[in-house]
Scaffold this active site. Structure first.
Site, short mmCIF file in Angstrom:
data_model
loop_
_atom_site.label_atom_id
_atom_site.label_comp_id
_atom_site.label_asym_id
_atom_site.label_seq_id
_atom_site.Cartn_x
_atom_site.Cartn_y
_atom_site.Cartn_z
N LYS A 250 40.32 18.46 54.91
CA LYS A 250 40.80 19.70 54.29
C LYS A 250 39.70 20.76 54.27
CE LYS A 250 44.19 17.72 51.06
NZ LYS A 250 45.36 18.50 51.49
N ARG A 324 53.22 10.98 52.54
CA ARG A 324 54.48 10.42 53.04
C ARG A 324 54.29 9.01 53.58
NH1 ARG A 324 55.06 15.46 56.97
NH2 ARG A 324 53.94 16.29 55.19
#
Length: 471
Positions: A250, A324
């Site tokens: 990130k 997910r």
């Protein structure tokens, strides 16, 4: 805070609560100087001192206000005036208030005591503080007291764990807390370490966990009621304690906020606390796939192909789409091993949902009109709002892979929250009443108790109300 149905001859502290319309009707009975400064507008507070004590005039705004708006006003009042309030019996004058409205007032007063790190140092937690309200019987006040304190305990735990710095909530620390909580409330507690997860085939979860310096902690907590034929809720909460993005690192500018990537799990935890303390006549099976998403020589890589618990293979295109992955195994494990009437997962999952809704609501996806309508109505009622988005099969085309059954992201720069929901649907094993809540924009943000972004407690009141009032 004790709630008492009585009225003394005199009080040194009084809360006068008014809507604008109620103030117009009764304000003339008070000192004219008060009318000069107080009108009953929302969040307006006027403090009147006199020889006998002090009176707080609290404005709620228009009489058409929703019940949750009373809670909002009370939260703000509790936060703003904690240094001035006294630990004494306090009279609440609000003759227009019914039971539900008074409950919202008390919820707000208690929830407004939260700060990080949390200690019950606010005057409302002082044993000498009593709230006297004549409109309701002592039996009803006792019920409100128990209910609001249980909710506050659940929401406080949710906020506290989300706000903790990363080094204060390593997997072993959280697991120890959950184990003690389960023991205290007689919940069944099960945790799978890395070796057990490998035996079970929890490959999608393990792919994320393999880069961590900490062992896996795939956790199942079961709250059971003694009531026969009770409804069973399956809850899954994304529990990535810190998300670096993994190898797909990130941007560091806001990475410190990634301690918040367990917002789904903390909402589930707060709900479990409420259910246990209220002894709700339901069953709850909660799965919390605890891990961090770290960068290491063992971390999973873009282009890896992973076999999930249900046997489906996943091509990893981005290791920052780790949420997910862990949810996929948690959902399929829950469905394959437990019978549930409703299946709900919550996750701080995508930046897409934040860009779409900001902090106004969470994104909702469901294959059940009944569950979707229940969640939307409960969200409107509690002001933890949700907006329904489609699960059309056309979105599945974007996650078809050349080398596996699925890709973990679409390569298109659009609709990632929908793509993520469509991905998760492949792991619900055909459960007829499933809902996915993407709460990335609402679980962590601007709050009244902190200078920086912090935990909102989103999800606890939503789930608690849904579970408690489902018939």
């Amino acid at each position: 805070m004790r709630l008492i149905n009585k009225k003394n001859k005199s009080y040194t502290q009084i809360f006068h609560v008014f809507t604008e319309e109620e103030w117009i009707k009764t304000g003339k009975n008070f000192n004219k100087n008060i009318s000069t400064f107080f009108t009953g507008k929302k969040n307006e507070v006027f403090i009147h001192t006199h020889e006998e004590g002090i009176a707080y005039f609290i404005g709620l705004g228009k009489s058409t206000l929703q019940n949750f708006e009373i809670q909002q006003v009370a939260v703000k009042f509790s936060q703003a005036h904690k240094k001035n309030l006294q630990a004494v019996p306090t009279l609440v004058v609000a003759d227009f208030m019914n039971e539900r409205q008074f409950e919202e007032l008390v919820k707000g007063l208690l929830n407004g005591t939260y700060h990080y790190p949390f200690e019950k140092d606010h005057v409302f937690w002082n044993a000498k503080f009593e709230l006297h309200f004549e409109n309701l019987s002592q039996k009803k006040l006792d019920h409100i007291s128990r209910k609001t304190e249980a909710l506050s305990n659940g929401q406080t735990a949710c906020q506290e764990w989300l706000n903790k710095p990363a080094n204060f909530k390593k997997p072993d620390i959280l697991s120890a807390y959950l184990k003690n909580f389960a023991k205290k409330h007689d919940l069944k507690y099960t945790v799978f370490n890395r070796r057990k997860c490998e035996e079970l085939g929890l490959g999608a979860y393990l792919a994320v966990n393999q880069g961590s310096a900490y062992d896996a902690a795939f956790t199942i907590m079961e709250y059971r009621t003694t009531v026969k034929n009770a409804i069973t809720f399956g809850l899954v909460g994304k529990c990535v304690l810190f998300d670096t993005g993994g190898v797909s690192l990130k941007n560091p500018d806001n990475m410190h906020y990634m301690k918040s990537d367990m917002g789904g799990a903390t909402a589930v935890l707060g709900t479990l606390i409420y259910a246990a303390e209220m002894q709700l006549p339901v069953n709850i099976i909660a799965v919390l796939p605890i891990t961090d998403n770290a960068v290491s020589e063992k971390a999973f890589l873009p282009s890896d192909v992973i076999t999930a618990y249900n046997g489906k293979t996943i091509e990893v295109l981005n290791t920052d789409a780790e949420g997910r992955m862990v949810l996929a195994d948690a959902l399929s494990y829950l469905v394959k091993n437990y019978k549930t009437d409703f299946l709900i997962d919550l996750a701080t999952l995508t930046g897409s949902s934040v860009r779409m809704f900001g902090d106004t609501c969470g994104a909702l996806f469901s294959n059940s009109d009944e569950l979707k309508d229940l969640l939307i109505k409960t969200g409107d009622k509690t002001n933890q709002r949700l907006w329904s988005l489609p699960l059309w099969d056309i979105w599945k085309d974007d996650i078809q892979s050349d080398v596996a059954d699925l890709k973990n992201i679409s390569m298109k720069p659009i609709g990632d929250c929908i793509v993520a929901a469509k991905f998760l649907e492949q792991f619900t094993e055909g459960h007829p009443k499933w809902a996915h809540l993407d709460i990335a924009g609402v679980a962590f943000g601007n709050v009244g108790y902190a200078k920086e972004k912090a935990a909102t407690g989103f999800g606890v009141q939503l789930l608690a109300d849904l579970i408690e009032n489902y018939h």
